[in-house]
Design a protein around this motif. Sequence first.
Motif, PDB file in Angstrom:
ATOM      1  N   ALA A 121       0.829  -1.201   0.000  1.00  0.00           N
ATOM      2  CA  ALA A 121       0.000   0.000   0.000  1.00  0.00           C
ATOM      3  C   ALA A 121       0.866   1.254   0.000  1.00  0.00           C
ATOM      4  O   ALA A 121       0.561   2.233  -0.686  1.00  0.00           O
ATOM      5  N   GLN A 122       1.949   1.208   0.735  1.00  0.00           N
ATOM      6  CA  GLN A 122       2.821   2.376   0.805  1.00  0.00           C
ATOM      7  C   GLN A 122       3.558   2.636  -0.513  1.00  0.00           C
ATOM      8  O   GLN A 122       3.903   3.761  -0.819  1.00  0.00           O
ATOM      9  N   SER A 123       3.767   1.586  -1.323  1.00  0.00           N
ATOM     10  CA  SER A 123       4.468   1.778  -2.595  1.00  0.00           C
ATOM     11  C   SER A 123       3.528   2.272  -3.694  1.00  0.00           C
ATOM     12  O   SER A 123       3.975   2.751  -4.720  1.00  0.00           O
ATOM     13  N   ALA A 124       2.231   2.168  -3.472  1.00  0.00           N
ATOM     14  CA  ALA A 124       1.249   2.644  -4.452  1.00  0.00           C
ATOM     15  C   ALA A 124       1.037   4.141  -4.277  1.00  0.00           C
ATOM     16  O   ALA A 124       1.169   4.678  -3.182  1.00  0.00           O
ATOM     17  N   SER A 125       0.711   4.803  -5.363  1.00  0.00           N
ATOM     18  CA  SER A 125       0.453   6.246  -5.296  1.00  0.00           C
ATOM     19  C   SER A 125      -0.817   6.521  -4.506  1.00  0.00           C
ATOM     20  O   SER A 125      -1.676   5.636  -4.368  1.00  0.00           O
ATOM     21  N   PRO A 126      -0.976   7.729  -3.994  1.00  0.00           N
ATOM     22  CA  PRO A 126      -2.217   8.054  -3.283  1.00  0.00           C
ATOM     23  C   PRO A 126      -3.458   7.849  -4.157  1.00  0.00           C
ATOM     24  O   PRO A 126      -4.492   7.412  -3.661  1.00  0.00           O
ATOM     25  N   ALA A 127      -3.355   8.123  -5.442  1.00  0.00           N
ATOM     26  CA  ALA A 127      -4.497   7.944  -6.343  1.00  0.00           C
ATOM     27  C   ALA A 127      -4.896   6.472  -6.434  1.00  0.00           C
ATOM     28  O   ALA A 127      -6.079   6.139  -6.396  1.00  0.00           O
ATOM     29  N   VAL A 128      -3.916   5.590  -6.557  1.00  0.00           N
ATOM     30  CA  VAL A 128      -4.208   4.157  -6.629  1.00  0.00           C
ATOM     31  C   VAL A 128      -4.780   3.668  -5.310  1.00  0.00           C
ATOM     32  O   VAL A 128      -5.746   2.899  -5.283  1.00  0.00           O
ATOM     33  N   ARG A 129      -4.224   4.114  -4.202  1.00  0.00           N
ATOM     34  CA  ARG A 129      -4.761   3.710  -2.892  1.00  0.00           C
ATOM     35  C   ARG A 129      -6.215   4.163  -2.743  1.00  0.00           C
ATOM     36  O   ARG A 129      -7.054   3.420  -2.261  1.00  0.00           O
ATOM     37  N   GLU A 130      -6.515   5.386  -3.177  1.00  0.00           N
ATOM     38  CA  GLU A 130      -7.890   5.882  -3.081  1.00  0.00           C
ATOM     39  C   GLU A 130      -8.820   5.121  -4.016  1.00  0.00           C
ATOM     40  O   GLU A 130      -9.960   4.808  -3.665  1.00  0.00           O
ATOM     41  N   LEU A 131      -8.335   4.789  -5.204  1.00  0.00           N
ATOM     42  CA  LEU A 131      -9.125   4.011  -6.162  1.00  0.00           C
ATOM     43  C   LEU A 131      -9.501   2.661  -5.569  1.00  0.00           C
ATOM     44  O   LEU A 131     -10.660   2.239  -5.633  1.00  0.00           O
ATOM     45  N   VAL A 132      -8.542   1.995  -4.962  1.00  0.00           N
ATOM     46  CA  VAL A 132      -8.794   0.694  -4.329  1.00  0.00           C
ATOM     47  C   VAL A 132      -9.746   0.865  -3.148  1.00  0.00           C
ATOM     48  O   VAL A 132     -10.699   0.099  -2.985  1.00  0.00           O
ATOM     49  N   HIS A 133      -9.520   1.875  -2.340  1.00  0.00           N
ATOM     50  CA  HIS A 133     -10.382   2.115  -1.180  1.00  0.00           C
ATOM     51  C   HIS A 133     -11.833   2.320  -1.606  1.00  0.00           C
ATOM     52  O   HIS A 133     -12.752   1.715  -1.045  1.00  0.00           O
TER      53      HIS A 133
END
Length: 163
Positions: A121-133
């Motif tokens: 999760a930390q290696s993913a961009s904030p946009a990708v983390r938000e998309l998954v969330h």
Amino acid sequence: MPLFADLSDIGLYMDQVISETNRYTMMVTGTEVTKSMVNSYVKQGLVSRPDKKRYGRTQLAQIILVTLLKTLYSLDVVHHYLTTLTAELSWEEAYDLWVQAYNAQAAAETDAAVPLTTPTAQSASPAVRELVHLATKALVAQRVSDALVQAMYTDADTGPAEK
């Protein structure tokens, strides 16, 4: 939902892939995956081609994600979604990030955002983390909504309790 390492690591034939996929997704989607669905996912480039009719761990992860995501989005959007995830992360990392977010969201007692603090999760961009969330939150909300509708439908059939 199982993590990538917990998925079968032997080459699976179509019937086995369908069985495994349904084992993990049926309780969420309420529908069964079929051979024609899997073949369609492969033809559309959503799932990698099998090697000598055997599907590996990566393809199983792809089929599981497509099956879950298609309850929320069109297959075109699912394709863009997965392309976005795998532009930054390997399939294993993308799948594990999604599963960890889904499992955390499904276990959460509130509607608040569930923090993702794993190395992936930390290696993913904030946009990708938000998309998954957002997708995992929507899937869990859809599941809860479906259960409420079913409960209301059942209550409507039985009528109000007599006093």
